[in-house]
Design a protein around this motif. Structure first.
Motif, PDB file in Angstrom:
ATOM      1  N   VAL A 150     -40.785 -18.580 -19.668  1.00 28.80           N
ATOM      2  CA  VAL A 150     -39.345 -18.394 -19.902  1.00 28.80           C
ATOM      3  C   VAL A 150     -38.645 -19.749 -19.897  1.00 28.80           C
ATOM      4  O   VAL A 150     -37.790 -20.042 -20.746  1.00 28.80           O
ATOM      5  N   GLY A 151     -39.019 -20.611 -18.939  1.00 29.06           N
ATOM      6  CA  GLY A 151     -38.449 -21.956 -18.882  1.00 29.06           C
ATOM      7  C   GLY A 151     -38.751 -22.758 -20.134  1.00 29.06           C
ATOM      8  O   GLY A 151     -37.877 -23.457 -20.668  1.00 29.06           O
ATOM      9  N   ASP A 152     -39.990 -22.643 -20.620  1.00 29.16           N
ATOM     10  CA  ASP A 152     -40.382 -23.361 -21.847  1.00 29.16           C
ATOM     11  C   ASP A 152     -39.599 -22.862 -23.054  1.00 29.16           C
ATOM     12  O   ASP A 152     -39.179 -23.652 -23.912  1.00 29.16           O
ATOM     13  N   ILE A 153     -39.397 -21.548 -23.124  1.00 27.30           N
ATOM     14  CA  ILE A 153     -38.637 -20.971 -24.244  1.00 27.30           C
ATOM     15  C   ILE A 153     -37.196 -21.467 -24.220  1.00 27.30           C
ATOM     16  O   ILE A 153     -36.640 -21.841 -25.255  1.00 27.30           O
ATOM     17  N   VAL A 154     -36.595 -21.490 -23.025  1.00 24.51           N
ATOM     18  CA  VAL A 154     -35.214 -21.980 -22.899  1.00 24.51           C
ATOM     19  C   VAL A 154     -35.130 -23.435 -23.331  1.00 24.51           C
ATOM     20  O   VAL A 154     -34.227 -23.831 -24.077  1.00 24.51           O
ATOM     21  N   LYS A 155     -36.089 -24.246 -22.892  1.00 25.71           N
ATOM     22  CA  LYS A 155     -36.063 -25.674 -23.195  1.00 25.71           C
ATOM     23  C   LYS A 155     -36.326 -25.957 -24.670  1.00 25.71           C
ATOM     24  O   LYS A 155     -35.636 -26.774 -25.291  1.00 25.71           O
ATOM     25  N   ASN A 156     -37.315 -25.279 -25.256  1.00 27.04           N
ATOM     26  CA  ASN A 156     -37.757 -25.613 -26.605  1.00 27.04           C
ATOM     27  C   ASN A 156     -37.021 -24.878 -27.720  1.00 27.04           C
ATOM     28  O   ASN A 156     -36.993 -25.347 -28.857  1.00 27.04           O
ATOM     29  N   TYR A 157     -36.407 -23.733 -27.394  1.00 28.86           N
ATOM     30  CA  TYR A 157     -35.803 -22.931 -28.456  1.00 28.86           C
ATOM     31  C   TYR A 157     -34.318 -22.612 -28.203  1.00 28.86           C
ATOM     32  O   TYR A 157     -33.516 -22.679 -29.135  1.00 28.86           O
ATOM     33  N   GLU A 198     -22.015 -35.423 -28.552  1.00 28.44           N
ATOM     34  CA  GLU A 198     -23.098 -35.508 -29.535  1.00 28.44           C
ATOM     35  C   GLU A 198     -24.254 -36.396 -29.067  1.00 28.44           C
ATOM     36  O   GLU A 198     -25.414 -36.072 -29.308  1.00 28.44           O
ATOM     37  N   GLU A 199     -23.935 -37.486 -28.380  1.00 33.77           N
ATOM     38  CA  GLU A 199     -24.963 -38.463 -28.049  1.00 33.77           C
ATOM     39  C   GLU A 199     -25.413 -38.414 -26.588  1.00 33.77           C
ATOM     40  O   GLU A 199     -26.600 -38.605 -26.292  1.00 33.77           O
ATOM     41  N   GLU A 200     -24.491 -38.178 -25.687  1.00 31.26           N
ATOM     42  CA  GLU A 200     -24.808 -38.294 -24.266  1.00 31.26           C
ATOM     43  C   GLU A 200     -25.146 -36.954 -23.606  1.00 31.26           C
ATOM     44  O   GLU A 200     -26.114 -36.864 -22.843  1.00 31.26           O
ATOM     45  N   LEU A 201     -24.342 -35.926 -23.884  1.00 36.82           N
ATOM     46  CA  LEU A 201     -24.514 -34.655 -23.186  1.00 36.82           C
ATOM     47  C   LEU A 201     -25.897 -34.031 -23.393  1.00 36.82           C
ATOM     48  O   LEU A 201     -26.506 -33.566 -22.418  1.00 36.82           O
ATOM     49  N   PRO A 202     -26.438 -33.982 -24.639  1.00 33.90           N
ATOM     50  CA  PRO A 202     -27.786 -33.416 -24.807  1.00 33.90           C
ATOM     51  C   PRO A 202     -28.826 -34.128 -23.944  1.00 33.90           C
ATOM     52  O   PRO A 202     -29.705 -33.476 -23.359  1.00 33.90           O
ATOM     53  N   GLU A 203     -28.720 -35.436 -23.850  1.00 34.35           N
ATOM     54  CA  GLU A 203     -29.668 -36.204 -23.025  1.00 34.35           C
ATOM     55  C   GLU A 203     -29.486 -35.862 -21.545  1.00 34.35           C
ATOM     56  O   GLU A 203     -30.466 -35.723 -20.808  1.00 34.35           O
ATOM     57  N   ILE A 204     -28.231 -35.711 -21.117  1.00 31.06           N
ATOM     58  CA  ILE A 204     -27.957 -35.355 -19.722  1.00 31.06           C
ATOM     59  C   ILE A 204     -28.531 -33.982 -19.404  1.00 31.06           C
ATOM     60  O   ILE A 204     -29.130 -33.765 -18.338  1.00 31.06           O
ATOM     61  N   MET A 205     -28.349 -33.039 -20.335  1.00 26.90           N
ATOM     62  CA  MET A 205     -28.864 -31.682 -20.132  1.00 26.90           C
ATOM     63  C   MET A 205     -30.387 -31.680 -20.032  1.00 26.90           C
ATOM     64  O   MET A 205     -30.963 -30.949 -19.210  1.00 26.90           O
ATOM     65  N   LEU A 206     -31.050 -32.491 -20.851  1.00 30.50           N
ATOM     66  CA  LEU A 206     -32.506 -32.570 -20.796  1.00 30.50           C
ATOM     67  C   LEU A 206     -32.975 -33.193 -19.487  1.00 30.50           C
ATOM     68  O   LEU A 206     -33.966 -32.752 -18.897  1.00 30.50           O
ATOM     69  N   LYS A 207     -32.252 -34.214 -19.041  1.00 24.61           N
ATOM     70  CA  LYS A 207     -32.613 -34.860 -17.779  1.00 24.61           C
ATOM     71  C   LYS A 207     -32.402 -33.919 -16.591  1.00 24.61           C
ATOM     72  O   LYS A 207     -33.024 -34.082 -15.546  1.00 24.61           O
ATOM     73  N   ALA A 208     -31.513 -32.953 -16.769  1.00 25.51           N
ATOM     74  CA  ALA A 208     -31.263 -31.981 -15.703  1.00 25.51           C
ATOM     75  C   ALA A 208     -32.419 -31.003 -15.542  1.00 25.51           C
ATOM     76  O   ALA A 208     -32.461 -30.219 -14.580  1.00 25.51           O
ATOM     77  N   GLN A 209     -33.385 -31.040 -16.500  1.00 25.17           N
ATOM     78  CA  GLN A 209     -34.580 -30.196 -16.464  1.00 25.17           C
ATOM     79  C   GLN A 209     -34.211 -28.716 -16.327  1.00 25.17           C
ATOM     80  O   GLN A 209     -34.570 -28.034 -15.366  1.00 25.17           O
ATOM     81  N   ILE A 210     -33.493 -28.244 -17.336  1.00 28.42           N
ATOM     82  CA  ILE A 210     -33.055 -26.845 -17.344  1.00 28.42           C
ATOM     83  C   ILE A 210     -34.242 -25.899 -17.274  1.00 28.42           C
ATOM     84  O   ILE A 210     -34.177 -24.842 -16.642  1.00 28.42           O
TER      85      ILE A 210
END
Length: 238
Positions: free
Chosen positions: A58-65, A173-185
């Protein structure tokens, strides 16, 4: 003859329905393996047994899709989000500019800074006045004045909004997506799903899949009835 036909179809339908119903229940039950001593008599249901693997998937699906970098960027840069931000900025900027300068800076400090600024202009542009008009005199003059001046007299709301929107859009556009990824959703989702007790997980999936599970049960009944019908004609023919 008709009674035997009805019985054969009915028994087949009942067996098909019950078989599928039990199969669905066995996805979730039992929550723990049934043991006698050290011997496992009946294993735990598929979902309780594979809960950690399910949580990871489920975590992988949330992250990748669902919340991939591209999807996050697509969501936060949509026209709907931009309109909401613009509406928010309109209200906040209007409120901010409606304030007096002295609401943001103490009057004495503002008078001091203003006096320093005026004194620098005099020193550079009008040095002949500097001999009889110094910074302390200018400060006392401003300190006695009513300095409750609205910010909107000096600042353009449109320019502020445009500059803020440019910076916010760049951030989204540039910063938030990176922040969200670093948060390890994905890890957050995985830990959350893994923390659910088996009963809660079962209830959640049943709410989501209630209609589908019902269809599976009815499909089992229909197939069982068809098998019973076929069995009846085989027996009659024999």
């Amino acid at each position: 003859m008709n009674g035997l036909l009805a019985l054969s179809v009915g028994v087949g339908a009942a067996i098909g329905y019950i078989t599928n119903y039990v199969a669905i229940k066995l996805l979730f039950r039992p929550y723990r393996p049934i043991k006698i001593g050290n011997i496992t008599v009946f294993p735990a249901g598929v979902i309780p047994r594979e809960k950690k693997a399910l949580a990871r998937k489920v975590g992988d699906i949330v992250k990748n899709y669902i919340l991939s970098k591209d999807e996050i960027k697509k969501i936060v840069t949509s026209e709907e989000v931009k309109k909401e931000i613009e509406g928010f900025l309109d209200k906040k900027i209007s409120h901010f500019l409606s304030q007096n300068i002295t609401d943001l800076v103490p009057k004495e400090e503002f008078a001091k800074n203003l006096a320093q600024f005026v004194d620098e202009i005099i020193q550079k542009k009008f040095p002949m006045f500097a001999s009889f008009l110094n910074q302390d005199q200018i400060f006392r003059l401003f300190a006695e004045m009513d300095l409750e001046i609205k910010l909107e007299r000096f600042v353009s709301k449109g320019i502020i909004k445009q500059k803020l929107m440019t910076e916010i859009e760049k951030f989204l556009e540039e910063e938030l997506p990176e922040i969200m990824l670093k948060a390890q959703i994905d890890k957050i989702v995985e830990e959350k799903v893994a923390s659910f007790d088996e009963k809660r997980l079962e209830d959640m999936l049943f709410v989501l899949m209630k209609k589908h599970f019902g269809f599976i049960n009815m499909a089992g009944a229909v197939l069982g009835g068809i098998i019973g019908l076929i069995q009846y004609f085989i027996v009659v023919k024999l």
